[in-house]
Design a protein around this motif. Structure first.
Motif, PDB file in Angstrom:
ATOM      1  N   UNK A   1       0.861  -1.345  -0.010  1.00 30.10           N
ATOM      2  CA  UNK A   1       0.056   0.172  -0.083  1.00 30.10           C
ATOM      3  C   UNK A   1       0.951   1.000   0.008  1.00 30.10           C
ATOM      4  N   UNK A   2       0.565   2.362  -0.668  1.00 30.80           N
ATOM      5  CA  UNK A   2       1.159   3.555  -0.732  1.00 30.80           C
ATOM      6  C   UNK A   2       1.304   4.351   0.578  1.00 30.80           C
ATOM      7  N   UNK A   3       0.433   4.072   1.491  1.00 31.63           N
ATOM      8  CA  UNK A   3       0.625   4.818   2.801  1.00 31.63           C
ATOM      9  C   UNK A   3      -0.018   3.910   3.657  1.00 31.63           C
ATOM     10  N   UNK A   4       0.374   4.099   4.969  1.00 27.75           N
ATOM     11  CA  UNK A   4      -0.016   3.328   6.370  1.00 27.75           C
ATOM     12  C   UNK A   4       0.978   2.317   6.480  1.00 27.75           C
ATOM     13  N   UNK A   5       0.570   1.717   7.647  1.00 28.71           N
ATOM     14  CA  UNK A   5       1.210   0.412   8.208  1.00 28.71           C
ATOM     15  C   UNK A   5       0.376  -0.790   7.736  1.00 28.71           C
TER      16      UNK A   5
ATOM     17  N   UNK B   1      -3.678   3.131   9.193  1.00 29.05           N
ATOM     18  CA  UNK B   1      -3.265   4.154   8.436  1.00 29.05           C
ATOM     19  C   UNK B   1      -3.911   5.325   9.051  1.00 29.05           C
ATOM     20  N   UNK B   2      -3.311   6.345   9.308  1.00 28.44           N
ATOM     21  CA  UNK B   2      -3.827   7.678   9.858  1.00 28.44           C
ATOM     22  C   UNK B   2      -4.357   7.639  11.183  1.00 28.44           C
ATOM     23  N   UNK B   3      -4.022   6.547  11.936  1.00 27.95           N
ATOM     24  CA  UNK B   3      -4.729   6.491  13.222  1.00 27.95           C
ATOM     25  C   UNK B   3      -5.741   5.660  13.210  1.00 27.95           C
ATOM     26  N   UNK B   4      -6.384   4.917  12.022  1.00 26.35           N
ATOM     27  CA  UNK B   4      -7.445   4.235  11.818  1.00 26.35           C
ATOM     28  C   UNK B   4      -7.103   2.650  11.359  1.00 26.35           C
ATOM     29  N   UNK B   5      -7.740   1.849  12.178  1.00 22.13           N
ATOM     30  CA  UNK B   5      -7.465   0.539  11.987  1.00 22.13           C
ATOM     31  C   UNK B   5      -8.055   0.058  10.348  1.00 22.13           C
TER      32      UNK B   5
END
Length: 107
Positions: free
Chosen positions: A23-27, A49-53
């Motif tokens: 994915x281009x962003x997030x863990x 990703x950005x604090x969201x599951x």
């Protein structure tokens, strides 16, 4: 090799190829789930990703009665052409997420 064995291998290869993408962003990581006993094959995404599951299916495929059913396809270009390119005839692929692709019941 019979068609069921061939179809299983092709589905697993296609899903495994998509699992290599990042994915281009997030863990977020991608997990393959292969259940040959019930002929269920999936690609799952799990992470943050950005604090969201983030979790859920990206691909879900079943094989039944000699047909490969794409139950869910969350990939940008879709996986049907990948399956065809690897050797599954389009007549043996059902886009189960589209109402017109479902087989009709014989009454």
């Amino acid at each position: 090799m019979d068609s069921l064995t061939t179809y299983r291998e092709i589905v697993k290869q296609v899903i495994s190829d998509y699992a290599k993408l990042r994915p281009s962003h997030g863990d977020i990581h991608l997990d393959t789930v292969f259940d040959e006993r019930q002929d269920r094959y999936a690609l799952m995404q799990v992470g943050w990703d950005r604090g969201h599951r983030v979790r859920g299916n990206l691909i879900y495929v079943t094989i039944d009665s000699g047909k490969v059913s794409i139950e869910y396809d969350g990939m940008e270009c879709g996986i049907m052409q990948d399956l065809i390119d690897r050797g599954i005839p389009d007549r043996d692929i059902i886009l189960a997420f589209l109402p017109e692709s479902r087989p009709t019941a014989i009454v």
